[in-house]
Scaffold this active site. Structure first.
Site, PDB file in Angstrom:
ATOM      1  N   ASP A   1       0.575  -1.194  -0.003  1.00 46.81           N
ATOM      2  CA  ASP A   1       0.136   0.055   0.027  1.00 46.81           C
ATOM      3  C   ASP A   1       0.879   1.143   0.151  1.00 46.81           C
ATOM      4  OD1 ASP A   1      -2.827   0.019  -0.169  1.00 46.81           O
ATOM      5  OD2 ASP A   1      -2.987   0.636   1.940  1.00 46.81           O
TER       6      ASP A   1
ATOM      7  N   TYR B 187       2.254   4.830   1.414  1.00 47.19           N
ATOM      8  CA  TYR B 187       2.303   5.413   2.733  1.00 47.19           C
ATOM      9  C   TYR B 187       1.114   6.216   3.023  1.00 47.19           C
ATOM     10  CZ  TYR B 187       7.399   4.083   2.981  1.00 47.19           C
ATOM     11  OH  TYR B 187       8.613   3.285   2.837  1.00 47.19           O
TER      12      TYR B 187
ATOM     13  N   PHE C 222       8.086   1.888  -1.064  1.00 48.04           N
ATOM     14  CA  PHE C 222       9.041   2.011  -0.055  1.00 48.04           C
ATOM     15  C   PHE C 222       9.664   3.440   0.133  1.00 48.04           C
ATOM     16  CE2 PHE C 222       8.785  -2.588  -0.783  1.00 48.04           C
ATOM     17  CZ  PHE C 222       8.544  -2.898   0.616  1.00 48.04           C
TER      18      PHE C 222
ATOM     19  N   HIS D 258       9.088  -9.429   5.109  1.00 53.30           N
ATOM     20  CA  HIS D 258       8.998  -8.214   4.825  1.00 53.30           C
ATOM     21  C   HIS D 258       9.701  -7.290   5.743  1.00 53.30           C
ATOM     22  CE1 HIS D 258       6.824  -4.243   4.614  1.00 53.30           C
ATOM     23  NE2 HIS D 258       6.244  -4.638   3.508  1.00 53.30           N
TER      24      HIS D 258
END
Length: 216
Positions: free
Chosen positions: A66, A68, A79, A188
């Protein structure tokens, strides 16, 4: 002027058999949501990853989940955050593993545009999100779009590296032809799971080993 998938990607996906509805429908839903509240990333950055890394340049696909959902962070690259923005925990962990893996100093700035310019397609599975509400656009159809992107890259390109971090990203693995491409899967990098198999997984050196001449 509204967000638009770059022409190179439109033609790539159409040539792979996909209709423009694949990206236009979820985009329309996210644009409608902006009429009543704050949505991240900013409208003109929704397709930023695709603008910075055209299909012909893709060497590595790095998949996030998703965008931020806090103020000033999302910029349409998985990221990545704008330079000058405090590093989110997952990105701090990515940089820690990067430094340990490649034996070089960790980056201090969070913008990953230099990776995108080298051919790292930094895409989230879902491209938009309501402010402070993770997963809020998961039903919009973005995942069908990113599934299409991954499938088309797998079919149309040769010898790519797909970096799948976490169980959510791992669900995309069946879309990838492992006879043609390298799949690197680990835990992750979030604080909840980084110590369960992300730290020490050496994904950056593994990607470089699979791509002769590649340097991060």
């Amino acid at each position: 002027m509204s967000a638009t998938l770059p022409e190179t990607w439109q033609q790539f996906l159409i040539n792979a058999g996909y209709s423009p509805d694949l990206w236009e429908k979820p985009l329309a839903k996210s644009l409608a949501r902006r009429q009543n509240g704050q949505v991240f990333p900013p409208e003109m950055l929704v397709f930023n990853a695709f603008a910075l890394t055209p299909p012909a340049n893709v060497r590595i696909v790095l998949l996030g989940q998703d965008p931020y959902h806090d103020d000033g962070q999302a910029e349409g690259l998985a990221f990545s955050v704008p330079d000058g923005t405090p590093l989110p925990p997952s990105l701090r962990n990515i940089f820690k593993e990067y430094a340990d893996d490649l034996q070089r100093p960790a980056p201090t700035a969070g913008h990953l545009g230099s990776w995108a310019a080298k051919g790292v397609l930094l895409i989230n599975a879902v491209l938009t999100v309501d402010a402070h509400c993770p997963g809020s656009h998961a039903s919009f159809g973005w995942q069908d779009f990113t599934d299409g992107v991954i499938s088309a890259l797998s079919r149309k390109k040769e010898s790519l590296v797909f970096m799948l971090w976490g169980n959510y990203a791992a669900k995309k693995a069946p879309l990838i032809d492992r006879n043609k491409h390298t799949v690197i899967h680990s835990a992750h990098p979030s604080p909840l799971s980084a110590y369960r198999g992300f730290f020490g997984s050496k994904p950056f050196s593994a990607a470089a080993a699979a791509l002769p001449g590649w340097e991060w």
